[in-house]
Design a protein around this motif. Structure first.
Motif, PDB file in Angstrom:
ATOM      1  N   PHE A  72       0.840  -1.190   0.000  1.00 55.96           N
ATOM      2  CA  PHE A  72       0.000   0.000   0.000  1.00 55.96           C
ATOM      3  C   PHE A  72       0.877   1.242   0.000  1.00 55.96           C
ATOM      4  N   VAL A  73       0.500   2.230  -0.825  1.00 53.13           N
ATOM      5  CA  VAL A  73       1.199   3.509  -0.814  1.00 53.13           C
ATOM      6  C   VAL A  73       0.145   4.584  -0.608  1.00 53.13           C
ATOM      7  N   SER A  74       0.463   5.519   0.248  1.00 52.58           N
ATOM      8  CA  SER A  74      -0.516   6.543   0.604  1.00 52.58           C
ATOM      9  C   SER A  74      -0.251   7.830  -0.181  1.00 52.58           C
ATOM     10  N   TYR A  75      -1.313   8.377  -0.784  1.00 52.51           N
ATOM     11  CA  TYR A  75      -1.164   9.610  -1.570  1.00 52.51           C
ATOM     12  C   TYR A  75      -2.193  10.634  -1.121  1.00 52.51           C
ATOM     13  N   PRO A  76      -1.773  11.847  -0.782  1.00 49.42           N
ATOM     14  CA  PRO A  76      -2.768  12.883  -0.500  1.00 49.42           C
ATOM     15  C   PRO A  76      -3.272  13.461  -1.830  1.00 49.42           C
ATOM     16  N   VAL A  77      -4.563  13.673  -1.942  1.00 52.72           N
ATOM     17  CA  VAL A  77      -5.097  14.341  -3.129  1.00 52.72           C
ATOM     18  C   VAL A  77      -5.860  15.566  -2.648  1.00 52.72           C
ATOM     19  N   ASP A  78      -5.334  16.767  -2.949  1.00 51.65           N
ATOM     20  CA  ASP A  78      -6.015  17.992  -2.547  1.00 51.65           C
ATOM     21  C   ASP A  78      -6.902  18.422  -3.708  1.00 51.65           C
ATOM     22  N   ASN A  79      -7.603  19.483  -3.539  1.00 52.10           N
ATOM     23  CA  ASN A  79      -8.558  19.998  -4.535  1.00 52.10           C
ATOM     24  C   ASN A  79      -9.326  18.939  -5.307  1.00 52.10           C
ATOM     25  N   VAL A  80     -10.044  18.096  -4.543  1.00 53.37           N
ATOM     26  CA  VAL A  80     -10.963  17.126  -5.146  1.00 53.37           C
ATOM     27  C   VAL A  80     -12.312  17.816  -5.263  1.00 53.37           C
ATOM     28  N   LEU A  94     -13.217   7.527 -10.069  1.00 58.45           N
ATOM     29  CA  LEU A  94     -12.210   7.345 -11.117  1.00 58.45           C
ATOM     30  C   LEU A  94     -11.591   8.684 -11.520  1.00 58.45           C
ATOM     31  N   GLU A  95     -12.426   9.732 -11.531  1.00 52.77           N
ATOM     32  CA  GLU A  95     -11.870  11.044 -11.869  1.00 52.77           C
ATOM     33  C   GLU A  95     -10.896  11.513 -10.794  1.00 52.77           C
ATOM     34  N   CYS A  96     -11.187  11.135  -9.587  1.00 51.75           N
ATOM     35  CA  CYS A  96     -10.262  11.460  -8.505  1.00 51.75           C
ATOM     36  C   CYS A  96      -8.924  10.761  -8.745  1.00 51.75           C
TER      37      CYS A  96
END
Ligand code: HEM
Ligand code: SF4
Ligand code: FES
Lengths: 275, 229
Positions: A19-27, A34-36
């Motif tokens: 598992f790799v953790s990724y922050p996604v801002d401005n969602v 899927l777009e995320c």
């Protein structure tokens, strides 16, 4: 909104994943899941990292390509939706989402969130067809179809082959999928001629692919984006019993894979046909 | 893709048993036999509340014709063996079918009883073996002498030992869970499911499970409370 995606990354079938953790801002809350992932992949590409591989095609819930576990639930927490239909507003701002591929021996992993679901294709190829006469099109109403049979067949035909039922099943059984195909064809008059053979062949194929056995737990219907009912599994069991009772010979034809990836199947890839 | 003809020489029963669906049909039929036995056995046992004469007479009645007794025993034994054999093979398939497990997996709709059949079953097996040694053969009988033929005495003396009663009550609750799922699942396994009747069947299975558990555990509880002595 912001989310943190903890995603299963695995380069190829035979390498170790993690598992790799990724922050996604401005969602945007109106984005689909899927777009995320598209947004995340843009970020990853810009940073020179490998984008997350996931399967998708129609992005409107009808093709059955997409699908993965979100926080332990196939296709995520919203009932009757695929991940491409699942919008981000159903999650909390700042939430961490765990994305994991379907896990089953019969669905060997190809990369990241993509698994090989061709075992399903082989189940269909083994018996999911009807005989039709070639030549000119038949007259419109030559074959009366009762309304109720048409409705039931249509409900079963809604299955898009996404594999969520297998993923959610504690036995990793593909009974809901196989049952949907058998019920879909078997309830219609057009599907009657092959009814017995179809059940035997599709069940045999399903068993050869290495899926588990159904114990009627019912998790499958709970996650099925098309809400296929457990009733189709009973239809499969009924047709299978009937088929075995009627069968006049012991010959069963199954489909064998001949490309890599399909190591979940018990069928040997280079096996010679025997008769 | 290429087609392969398999099993041309395989017999139909062998193929039927090899398929998961075939095994489930066998489990359903043997489970139904065991289920009927469980109901009949409970009704017989409840005669303990009518006193020693009645219960001992019932015990003798069962043994009047040894041929019938042994036929029933053999059918039950065969059912248990087939039921367990299928269960073991399905459990093995289950383990093989998902070599890499999930980091997280939530259950959305299924009930506890259905997910724990592979637990309630084997514990029931352990119970059945103990139970036969305890009250049929009398080999294990803590808390007093086992008297061949004096069923009433054996039951009361047996259940006065608290841990025997506790184990019995625990096992019967697991039997309840097993029946809660099994009593409707066996219909599904042989292909009977109807949107109108299956929900009723599921409720009936739950009610029956509660009745069976209460029926069985009323006996050790009454013995422990001194109501039956
Ligand atoms: C008093 C004894 C028992 C009764 C009345 C009973 C009854 C049943 C019934 C009615 C079913 C449903 C069958 C189906 O859906 O096709 C079932 C399933 C099952 N039983 Fe039993 N059983 C008993 C003992 C056992 C024992 C001793 C074991 C284990 C070693 C066991 C393991 C299982 C398993 C694993 C299932 C499969 C779960 C499923 O198919 O849903 N059972 N049982
Ligand atoms: S039955 Fe439902 S969950 Fe299973 S493959 Fe078809 S659509 Fe997907
Ligand atoms: S992409 Fe087609 S169903 Fe999701």
């Amino acid at each position: 909104m912001r989310v943190r995606l903890k995603i299963w990354r695995q380069k190829s079938p035979n390498t170790r994943g993690q598992f790799v953790s990724y922050p996604v801002d401005n969602v945007n809350p109106d984005m689909s899941m899927l777009e995320c992932l598209d947004v995340l992949n843009e970020q990853l590409t810009e940073n020179g990292e490998e984008p997350v591989a996931f399967e998708h095609d129609c992005r409107e819930g009808i093709c059955g390509s997409c699908g993965f576990m979100i926080n332990g639930i196939a296709h995520g927490p919203l009932p009757a939706t695929t991940v491409c239909q699942l919008t981000m507003r159903h999650f909390k701002d700042g939430e961490e989402l765990l994305l994991e591929p379907w896990r089953a021996r019969a669905f060997p992993l190809i990369k990241d969130l993509i698994v090989d679901r061709r075992a399903f294709d082989r189940i269909i190829a083994s018996g999911g067809y009807i005989s039709v006469s070639t030549g000119s099109a038949p007259d419109g109403n030559t074959l009366p179809v009762p309304k109720e049979a048409a409705d039931r067949a249509m409900d079963a035909a809604a299955c898009i082959g996404c594999g969520a039922c297998v993923a959610a099943c504690p036995n990793a059984s593909s009974s809901l999928f196989t049952g949907a195909k058998i019920a879909h064809l078997g309830t219609l008059p057009q599907g009657k001629p092959e009814k017995d053979r179809r059940a035997i062949r599709m069940v045999t194929q399903m068993n050869l692919e290495g899926f588990g056995g159904c114990t009627n737990i019912g998790e499958c219907t709970g996650v099925c984006p098309k809400e296929i009912p457990l009733e189709v599994i009973a239809a499969m069991n009924r047709d299978y019993l009937r088929g075995n009772w009627h069968a006049r010979d012991n010959v069963v034809t199954t489909i064998r894979p001949f490309t890599e990836w399909s190591y979940g199947s018990k069928l040997q890839i280079d096996e010679q046909s025997q008769s | 893709m290429a087609t392969t003809v398999i099993g041309a020489r395989e017999t139909r029963p062998a193929r039927f048993w090899a398929a998961t669906n075939g095994k489930k049909v066998v489990m359903a039929i043997t489970g139904a036999i065991l289920f009927l036995f469980v109901i009949g056995h409970m009704l017989g046992n409840l005669q303990v509340f009518e006193g020693p004469d009645k219960l001992n007479a019932y015990g003798r009645f069962l043994r009047i014709v040894p041929e019938i007794l042994w036929t029933v025993r053999i059918v039950l034994l065969a059912s248990v063996i087939l039921h367990i054999w299928a269960a073991v093979q399905l459990a093995a398939r289950k383990i093989q079918a998902r070599p890499v497990g999930y980091a997280k997996h939530e259950n959305v709709v299924s009930d506890y009883a259905s997910r724990t059949m592979y637990w309630s079953g084997p514990i029931l097996l352990a119970f059945v073996i103990f139970h036969l040694l305890h009250l049929t053969a009398g080999v294990i009988h803590p808390g007093g002498e086992f008297v061949e033929g004096d069923v009433y005495h054996n039951v009361v003396a047996g259940f006065q030992v608290w841990y025997v009663s506790a184990w019995y009550i625990f096992s019967m609750i697991l039997l309840g869970f097993h029946i809660r799922h099994g009593a409707w699942s066996m219909f599904q396994s042989v292909g009977i499911n109807h949107p109108r009747y299956t929900p009723i069947l599921k409720k009936a299975a739950a009610v029956l499970a509660v009745v069976i558990v209460l029926g069985y555990i009323s006996i050790p509880i009454s013995v422990l409370l001194g109501l039956v002595k």
